[in-house]
Design a protein around this motif. Structure first.
Motif, short mmCIF file in Angstrom:
data_model
loop_
_atom_site.label_atom_id
_atom_site.label_comp_id
_atom_site.label_asym_id
_atom_site.label_seq_id
_atom_site.Cartn_x
_atom_site.Cartn_y
_atom_site.Cartn_z
N ASP A 110 -10.70 -24.29 104.13
CA ASP A 110 -10.25 -22.91 103.98
C ASP A 110 -11.43 -21.97 103.75
O ASP A 110 -12.59 -22.39 103.75
N ALA A 111 -11.14 -20.70 103.53
CA ALA A 111 -12.18 -19.68 103.38
C ALA A 111 -13.07 -19.93 102.15
O ALA A 111 -14.22 -19.50 102.12
N ARG A 112 -12.56 -20.62 101.16
CA ARG A 112 -13.34 -20.91 99.95
C ARG A 112 -14.13 -22.21 100.03
O ARG A 112 -14.80 -22.60 99.09
N GLY A 113 -13.99 -22.91 101.16
CA GLY A 113 -14.71 -24.16 101.34
C GLY A 113 -13.95 -25.38 100.86
O GLY A 113 -14.50 -26.48 100.83
N ASN A 114 -12.69 -25.22 100.50
CA ASN A 114 -11.87 -26.34 100.04
C ASN A 114 -11.22 -27.02 101.24
O ASN A 114 -10.76 -26.35 102.17
N PRO A 115 -11.13 -28.34 101.22
CA PRO A 115 -10.47 -29.03 102.33
C PRO A 115 -8.96 -28.75 102.32
O PRO A 115 -8.35 -28.59 101.27
N THR A 116 -8.39 -28.66 103.51
CA THR A 116 -6.95 -28.45 103.65
C THR A 116 -6.35 -29.65 104.38
O THR A 116 -7.03 -30.32 105.15
N ARG A 117 -5.08 -29.88 104.11
CA ARG A 117 -4.37 -30.98 104.78
C ARG A 117 -3.73 -30.47 106.06
O ARG A 117 -3.46 -29.28 106.20
#
Length: 167
Positions: A110-117
């Protein structure tokens, strides 16, 4: 500017809605209608129940390969075809002509650099409008989910329908 309602996950769909009733400031007096009465069930809750059962059937065969996949429901699609004249949709979109019925969003960041499922989003209203009656809704949901899972797994629809152990 109004905020857009977010897609509901299957976990959120399993919990009953919490309604607060406070007539004339006297506090909660009780539910307007008991939760087990048919009149209490909304079209959205009936759709959610049908979506859960359709996915559960497919998940029994493919559970090991679907652990990284979420399924959500959104009321309407908020997307347009790539080309309005030819109505071309990418493989990740299951559509009936110009109307999308579901969309697969692959895992990413995502935009914050967190992985998404990875997530399949079912569009409730377009699918409901294509069902002639309550018996046809589960069939349509199953077909849409088969197409979306086939795209997610990179296999053909017949393989998803037959299961991973079929010859």
């Amino acid at each position: 500017m109004t905020s857009r309602p977010s897609a509901r996950s299957l976990r959120d769909l399993l919990e009953p809605p919490h309604h607060v009733r406070d007539r004339r400031g006297r506090g909660l007096r009780g539910p307007l209608m008991p939760p087990d009465l048919p009149a209490r069930r909304t079209p959205a809750s009936r759709f959610d129940k049908a979506a859960i059962s359709a996915f559960a059937e497919l998940d029994t065969h493919w559970h090991d390969r679907l652990t990284g996949l979420d399924v959500a429901v959104d009321d309407i699609p908020r997307m347009l075809p790539k080309d309005m004249e030819t109505i071309a949709w990418p493989d990740e979109v299951t559509a009936d002509g110009p109307v999308p019925l579901a969309r697969l969003i692959h895992a990413g960041v995502d935009a914050r650099g967190n992985p998404t499922r990875a997530k399949i989003i079912l569009f409730r209203r377009p699918i409901e409008l294509r069902a002639q009656d309550d018996d046809e809704l589960p069939e349509i949901l199953r077909e849409v989910l088969i197409q979306q899972i086939a795209t997610y797994l990179g296999v053909d629809e017949e393989t998803v329908e037959q299961g991973p152990d079929a010859p």
